[in-house]
Design an enzyme around this catalytic site. Structure first.
Site, PDB file in Angstrom:
ATOM      1  N   GLY A   6       0.856  -1.188   0.000  1.00 26.82           N
ATOM      2  CA  GLY A   6       0.000   0.000   0.000  1.00 26.82           C
ATOM      3  C   GLY A   6       0.886   1.228   0.000  1.00 26.82           C
ATOM      4  O   GLY A   6       2.054   1.162  -0.425  1.00 26.82           O
ATOM      5  N   ARG A   7       0.346   2.322   0.536  1.00 23.26           N
ATOM      6  CA  ARG A   7       1.100   3.581   0.511  1.00 23.26           C
ATOM      7  C   ARG A   7       2.434   3.461   1.234  1.00 23.26           C
ATOM      8  O   ARG A   7       3.470   3.885   0.728  1.00 23.26           O
ATOM      9  CB  ARG A   7       0.267   4.705   1.149  1.00 23.26           C
ATOM     10  CG  ARG A   7      -0.853   5.191   0.262  1.00 23.26           C
ATOM     11  CD  ARG A   7      -1.722   6.177   0.995  1.00 23.26           C
ATOM     12  NE  ARG A   7      -2.578   5.481   1.942  1.00 23.26           N
ATOM     13  CZ  ARG A   7      -3.870   5.767   2.124  1.00 23.26           C
ATOM     14  NH1 ARG A   7      -4.425   6.745   1.454  1.00 23.26           N
ATOM     15  NH2 ARG A   7      -4.584   5.097   2.994  1.00 23.26           N
ATOM     16  N   ILE A   8       2.406   2.873   2.447  1.00 24.93           N
ATOM     17  CA  ILE A   8       3.643   2.795   3.235  1.00 24.93           C
ATOM     18  C   ILE A   8       4.601   1.769   2.619  1.00 24.93           C
ATOM     19  O   ILE A   8       5.793   2.038   2.459  1.00 24.93           O
ATOM     20  CB  ILE A   8       3.317   2.475   4.714  1.00 24.93           C
ATOM     21  CG1 ILE A   8       2.576   3.682   5.336  1.00 24.93           C
ATOM     22  CG2 ILE A   8       4.581   2.140   5.497  1.00 24.93           C
ATOM     23  CD1 ILE A   8       2.006   3.438   6.726  1.00 24.93           C
ATOM     24  N   ASP A  51       8.494  -1.975  15.843  1.00 27.51           N
ATOM     25  CA  ASP A  51       8.000  -0.690  16.364  1.00 27.51           C
ATOM     26  C   ASP A  51       6.665  -0.865  17.084  1.00 27.51           C
ATOM     27  O   ASP A  51       6.162   0.084  17.671  1.00 27.51           O
ATOM     28  CB  ASP A  51       7.849   0.302  15.199  1.00 27.51           C
ATOM     29  CG  ASP A  51       7.550   1.729  15.656  1.00 27.51           C
ATOM     30  OD1 ASP A  51       8.178   2.170  16.638  1.00 27.51           O
ATOM     31  OD2 ASP A  51       6.686   2.396  15.048  1.00 27.51           O
ATOM     32  N   ARG A 102       1.125  -3.237  12.594  1.00 27.40           N
ATOM     33  CA  ARG A 102       0.487  -3.497  13.883  1.00 27.40           C
ATOM     34  C   ARG A 102       0.967  -4.841  14.390  1.00 27.40           C
ATOM     35  O   ARG A 102       1.196  -5.767  13.597  1.00 27.40           O
ATOM     36  CB  ARG A 102      -1.041  -3.575  13.721  1.00 27.40           C
ATOM     37  CG  ARG A 102      -1.741  -2.253  13.587  1.00 27.40           C
ATOM     38  CD  ARG A 102      -1.769  -1.470  14.903  1.00 27.40           C
ATOM     39  NE  ARG A 102      -2.572  -0.273  14.771  1.00 27.40           N
ATOM     40  CZ  ARG A 102      -2.105   0.915  14.396  1.00 27.40           C
ATOM     41  NH1 ARG A 102      -0.822   1.081  14.137  1.00 27.40           N
ATOM     42  NH2 ARG A 102      -2.908   1.959  14.304  1.00 27.40           N
ATOM     43  N   HIS A 128       6.823   2.424  19.175  1.00 29.67           N
ATOM     44  CA  HIS A 128       5.709   2.815  18.282  1.00 29.67           C
ATOM     45  C   HIS A 128       5.785   4.319  17.943  1.00 29.67           C
ATOM     46  O   HIS A 128       4.904   5.094  18.311  1.00 29.67           O
ATOM     47  CB  HIS A 128       4.347   2.481  18.916  1.00 29.67           C
ATOM     48  CG  HIS A 128       3.217   2.518  17.931  1.00 29.67           C
ATOM     49  ND1 HIS A 128       2.044   1.822  18.103  1.00 29.67           N
ATOM     50  CD2 HIS A 128       3.074   3.175  16.750  1.00 29.67           C
ATOM     51  CE1 HIS A 128       1.233   2.051  17.087  1.00 29.67           C
ATOM     52  NE2 HIS A 128       1.835   2.878  16.238  1.00 29.67           N
ATOM     53  N   GLU A 151       1.169  -3.120  23.944  1.00 32.38           N
ATOM     54  CA  GLU A 151       2.054  -1.969  24.153  1.00 32.38           C
ATOM     55  C   GLU A 151       1.322  -0.873  24.929  1.00 32.38           C
ATOM     56  O   GLU A 151       0.103  -0.762  24.829  1.00 32.38           O
ATOM     57  CB  GLU A 151       2.541  -1.423  22.792  1.00 32.38           C
ATOM     58  CG  GLU A 151       1.400  -0.944  21.890  1.00 32.38           C
ATOM     59  CD  GLU A 151       1.856  -0.528  20.495  1.00 32.38           C
ATOM     60  OE1 GLU A 151       2.561  -1.301  19.823  1.00 32.38           O
ATOM     61  OE2 GLU A 151       1.456   0.578  20.087  1.00 32.38           O
TER      62      GLU A 151
HETATM   63  C1  8YV Z   1      -0.086   6.194  15.941  1.00 30.20           C
HETATM   64  C2  8YV Z   1      -0.247   4.734  14.073  1.00 30.20           C
HETATM   65  O1  8YV Z   1      -1.366   6.515  15.698  1.00 30.20           O
HETATM   66  O2  8YV Z   1      -0.881   5.854  12.119  1.00 30.20           O
HETATM   67  C3  8YV Z   1      -1.049   4.883  12.850  1.00 30.20           C
HETATM   68  O3  8YV Z   1      -1.876   4.002  12.593  1.00 30.20           O
HETATM   69  O4  8YV Z   1      -0.204   3.714  14.674  1.00 30.20           O
HETATM   70  C4  8YV Z   1       0.538   5.855  14.633  1.00 30.20           C
HETATM   71  O5  8YV Z   1       0.687   6.940  13.805  1.00 30.20           O
HETATM   72  C5  8YV Z   1       0.653   7.269  16.634  1.00 30.20           C
HETATM   73  O6  8YV Z   1       1.455   6.664  17.559  1.00 30.20           O
HETATM   74  C6  8YV Z   1      -0.237   8.240  17.331  1.00 30.20           C
HETATM   75  O7  8YV Z   1      -0.970   7.642  18.321  1.00 30.20           O
END
Ligand code: 8YV
Length: 315
Positions: A154-156, A258, A234, A281, A263
């Site tokens: 995907g994008r990332i 990460d 995730r 994270h 967590e």
């Molecule tokens: C967190 C993320 O949201 O974009 C996401 O899905 O997991 C992160 O960007 C960030 O730690 C802020 O809570």
């Protein structure tokens, strides 16, 4: 006119809390010692939720808010939001895509490089005096021209692969189908085959019930004792018990992570391992990106309550 009441699930930087607090009445859920009592006390007024990617909004929370209209997520991942309940109730959901993509990719690649070249250990080698007393730091393996697998283009994933191309890596990816925007990279549908074909396997999938533990024992064993797993998506995408077992007994070479189950209280078994790089994270954690994410959370809430189109709707 009284301000709209918003449930704020987690903290934000001051530059976000300021404007949000001016525009809305914020109920700071994360500061409540008894969250059920807190929802009981304020729930009947609340019309919006401002949450974070990893915190989301579960069924019990949504059900405690009878006037809820919108959930605005600070993060691209919305797997922690109970979408089925939101959909049933006609509650809108927004996230913060695009603005964080390149930072997340940058951190993933940095984690690969840091772990492959042993940079954390090397830092300790210098600071602890080993360089002077023991001499040269042990040799590590190279990254360039090795094989990289990207699970989820995907994008990332795309931005990760683009960066890896700069290291002359041989790039393959898995996704539900080959991507027309990736003509130079090899499509391998099956994650186990992808892992077999990889020295470094990046997990960049949007998490859902369908992707839960997609990286299980089979994928981990296919990556093998010389392979490295990098997770910037995730924790639920990986079977963490299988990962820990493989890291402990050398069936997997190393990992750079990460994200973790439960967590920020991570499984203490990780702390005993010297073949894993642990990050808190923070892949989207730059000032520039977090400002853009906070602005999107705010802009989506304001757009909704002013009756305008949402900027980045999920639902
Ligand atoms: C967190 C993320 O949201 O974009 C996401 O899905 O997991 C992160 O960007 C960030 O730690 C802020 O809570």
């Amino acid at each position: 006119m009284s301000k709209v009441a918003i449930l704020q699930v987690g903290p934000y930087p001051a530059w976000d809390e300021g404007p949000l607090g001016e525009k809305f009445t914020l109920h700071r859920y994360f500061e409540a010692s008894d969250t059920a009592a807190f929802l009981k006390a304020h729930g009947s007024d609340i019309r919006g939720i401002a949450t974070r990617g990893e915190l989301g909004a579960n069924k019990a929370m949504i059900e405690a808010l009878p006037k809820l209209e919108i959930i605005s997520v600070y993060g691209v991942g919305f797997d922690a939001v109970d979408l089925a309940t939101a959909r049933e109730r006609g509650i809108r959901v927004t996230n913060t895509p695009d603005v964080l993509t390149k930072d997340v990719a940058d951190l993933g690649v940095a984690m690969m490089l840091a772990q492959a070249r042993g940079m954390t250990g090397a830092e300790t080698w210098v600071r602890g005096g080993d360089w002077a007393s023991r001499g040269l730091y042990p040799l590590k393996s190279r990254v360039h021209e090795k094989r990289a697998g990207v699970l989820g283009l995907g994008r990332i994933g795309f931005e990760v692969a683009k960066r890896l191309a700069g290291f002359d890596m041989d790039i393959a990816y898995s996704d539900v189908e080959p991507k027309t925007y990736a003509p130079d990279w090899t499509f391998i549908a099956d994650p186990v085959t992808l892992a077999q074909h990889s020295d470094f396997l990046f997990v960049t999938l949007a998490a859902s019930a369908a992707t839960r533990h997609i990286v299980g024992k089979q994928v981990i064993d296919a990556l093998g004792p010389d392979g490295m797993l990098i997770n910037i998506s995730r924790a639920s995408n990986i079977d963490e018990q299988a990962l820990l077992d493989a890291l402990e007994n050398g069936r997997l070479g190393s990992a750079a992570l990460d994200v973790f189950e439960g967590e920020p209280k991570i499984n203490p078994r990780f702390l005993e391992l010297d073949n894993v790089l642990l990050q808190p994270h923070h892949a989207s954690g730059t000032v520039e990106t977090r400002k853009a994410m906070g602005k999107l959370v705010y802009d989506n809430l304001v757009a909704h309550f002013e009756g305008r189109d949402l900027l980045t709707p999920v639902l």
